[in-house]
Scaffold this motif. Structure first.
Motif, PDB file in Angstrom:
ATOM      1  N   SER A   1       0.820  -1.217   0.000  1.00 51.82           N
ATOM      2  CA  SER A   1       0.000   0.000   0.000  1.00 51.82           C
ATOM      3  C   SER A   1       0.849   1.260   0.000  1.00 51.82           C
ATOM      4  CB  SER A   1      -0.956  -0.001   1.199  1.00 51.82           C
ATOM      5  OG  SER A   1      -0.248  -0.093   2.419  1.00 51.82           O
TER       6      SER A   1
ATOM      7  N   GLY B   1       2.625   1.628  -3.461  1.00 55.06           N
ATOM      8  CA  GLY B   1       1.788   1.797  -4.648  1.00 55.06           C
ATOM      9  C   GLY B   1       1.790   0.593  -5.566  1.00 55.06           C
TER      10      GLY B   1
ATOM     11  N   PHE C   1      -0.040  -2.170  -6.847  1.00 54.38           N
ATOM     12  CA  PHE C   1      -1.405  -2.683  -6.952  1.00 54.38           C
ATOM     13  C   PHE C   1      -1.420  -4.200  -7.075  1.00 54.38           C
ATOM     14  CE2 PHE C   1      -5.298  -3.740  -9.274  1.00 54.38           C
ATOM     15  CZ  PHE C   1      -6.256  -3.073  -8.515  1.00 54.38           C
TER      16      PHE C   1
ATOM     17  N   HIS D   1      -8.136  -0.650  -4.989  1.00 54.01           N
ATOM     18  CA  HIS D   1      -8.289   0.704  -5.529  1.00 54.01           C
ATOM     19  C   HIS D   1      -8.602   1.701  -4.414  1.00 54.01           C
ATOM     20  CE1 HIS D   1      -7.861   0.099  -9.811  1.00 54.01           C
ATOM     21  NE2 HIS D   1      -8.734  -0.899  -9.809  1.00 54.01           N
TER      22      HIS D   1
ATOM     23  N   GLN E   1      -5.521   2.503  -2.409  1.00 57.28           N
ATOM     24  CA  GLN E   1      -4.661   3.427  -3.140  1.00 57.28           C
ATOM     25  C   GLN E   1      -5.187   4.860  -3.064  1.00 57.28           C
ATOM     26  OE1 GLN E   1      -4.118   1.697  -7.136  1.00 57.28           O
ATOM     27  NE2 GLN E   1      -2.111   0.975  -6.445  1.00 57.28           N
ATOM     28  N   GLN E   2      -6.517   5.019  -3.106  1.00 57.13           N
ATOM     29  CA  GLN E   2      -7.097   6.353  -2.973  1.00 57.13           C
ATOM     30  C   GLN E   2      -6.803   6.941  -1.598  1.00 57.13           C
ATOM     31  OE1 GLN E   2     -11.257   5.973  -3.808  1.00 57.13           O
ATOM     32  NE2 GLN E   2     -10.969   5.639  -6.010  1.00 57.13           N
TER      33      GLN E   2
ATOM     34  N   GLN F   1      -3.364   8.183  -1.413  1.00 56.62           N
ATOM     35  CA  GLN F   1      -3.151   9.415  -2.165  1.00 56.62           C
ATOM     36  C   GLN F   1      -3.499  10.641  -1.332  1.00 56.62           C
ATOM     37  OE1 GLN F   1      -5.399   9.028  -5.793  1.00 56.62           O
ATOM     38  NE2 GLN F   1      -3.971   7.565  -6.708  1.00 56.62           N
TER      39      GLN F   1
END
Length: 269
Positions: free
Chosen positions: A163, A166, A168, A204, A207-208, A211
């Motif tokens: 995580s 990054g 995935f 996903h 990952q958001q 960010q």
């Protein structure tokens, strides 16, 4: 105590109130101090549970129990205690207050049904049925979970590396295909209002989340969360996320993220 009410402040309040009631009693007025205190504390907690249940009916988004966060567990402890895991406490909370009281007092503390009946206002036979029903619901609803500490720790470390890096593909490999992510923001902090289900959607979403966080200034702490390896993330704005994991067969099957600041006030990071 915390297994019953799930908030450390409620547990403290219940014990303090029970002690005050004990101090007000005349000397020699109680034959069995243990039974008396157990009954008093249980009745106080029973009232708290009914009040908390009413509050959760209007709660914004998923409700998760207040996390217990500590520096670390004993190095020689090879297995995990499932009874205080976030996932298991969430299952307990789905029981009615009477079911939870009957199950915990009888199955965990070995209290007789007659004593429990006085607390919840039921007959001993009725309390026996409550405990049986609670037992059945727990078997049906409790998630499968590894009790091997090294397996759990390895999955959490793999999640952290993937995580924050990054990656995935690597993240997908550690998540169970049917993994569930739950976020508890209590309407006070931005969080998913419904559970995120499935490894691709969860990856996903993770990952958001990453960010939003400045990893160059954020602190990511390895901590024990309800008796199992977990993570605490604190960004420069003061936002705190406590992550609890359920691991089975080497895969992460559930991630419970508590971001509601009211449930994190007791933490000292």
């Amino acid at each position: 105590m915390l297994v019953i009410v799930t908030r450390s402040s409620d547990a403290d309040d219940a014990l303090q109130e029970a002690w005050l009631r004990w101090e007000r009693l005349p000397d020699g007025s109680v034959d069995d101090a243990g039974a008396f205190l157990r009954t008093v504390v249980t009745r106080i907690c029973f009232d708290m549970m009914n009040s908390a249940r009413a509050r959760r009916e209007i709660y914004a988004g998923p409700w998760l129990p207040e996390p217990l966060v500590t520096e670390g567990g004993p190095e020689d402890r090879a297995t995990l205690d499932d009874t205080v895991s976030v996932a298991m406490l969430a299952v307990f909370q789905r029981l009615t207050p009477a079911e939870r009281t009957a199950f915990i007092l009888h199955d965990v503390f070995a209290a007789p049904f007659v004593e429990i009946a006085e607390t919840v206002g039921r007959t001993p036979a009725g309390v026996r049925q409550l405990a049986s029903r609670a037992r059945r619901r727990i078997r049906e609803e409790a998630p499968s979970r590894s009790t091997d500490r090294s397996e759990h720790q390895g999955a959490v470390e793999a999640f952290l590396a993937a995580s924050t890096g990054g990656d995935f593909t690597r993240l997908l490999k550690i998540l169970d295909p049917d993994v569930v992510w739950r976020s508890d923001g209590g309407g006070l902090v931005t969080a998913a209002r419904v559970p995120v289900v499935g490894h691709e959607k969860t990856a996903h979403f993770v990952q958001q989340v990453m960010q939003w966080v400045d990893l160059s200034t954020a602190r990511i702490l390895r901590r024990e969360v309800n008796g199992a390896p977990g993570l605490v993330l604190i960004d420069r704005t003061g936002l705190t996320i406590v992550l609890a994991f359920t691991v089975h067969d080497g895969f992460i099957t559930e991630i419970d993220a508590v971001v509601n600041p009211e449930k994190l006030r007791h933490l000292h990071m």
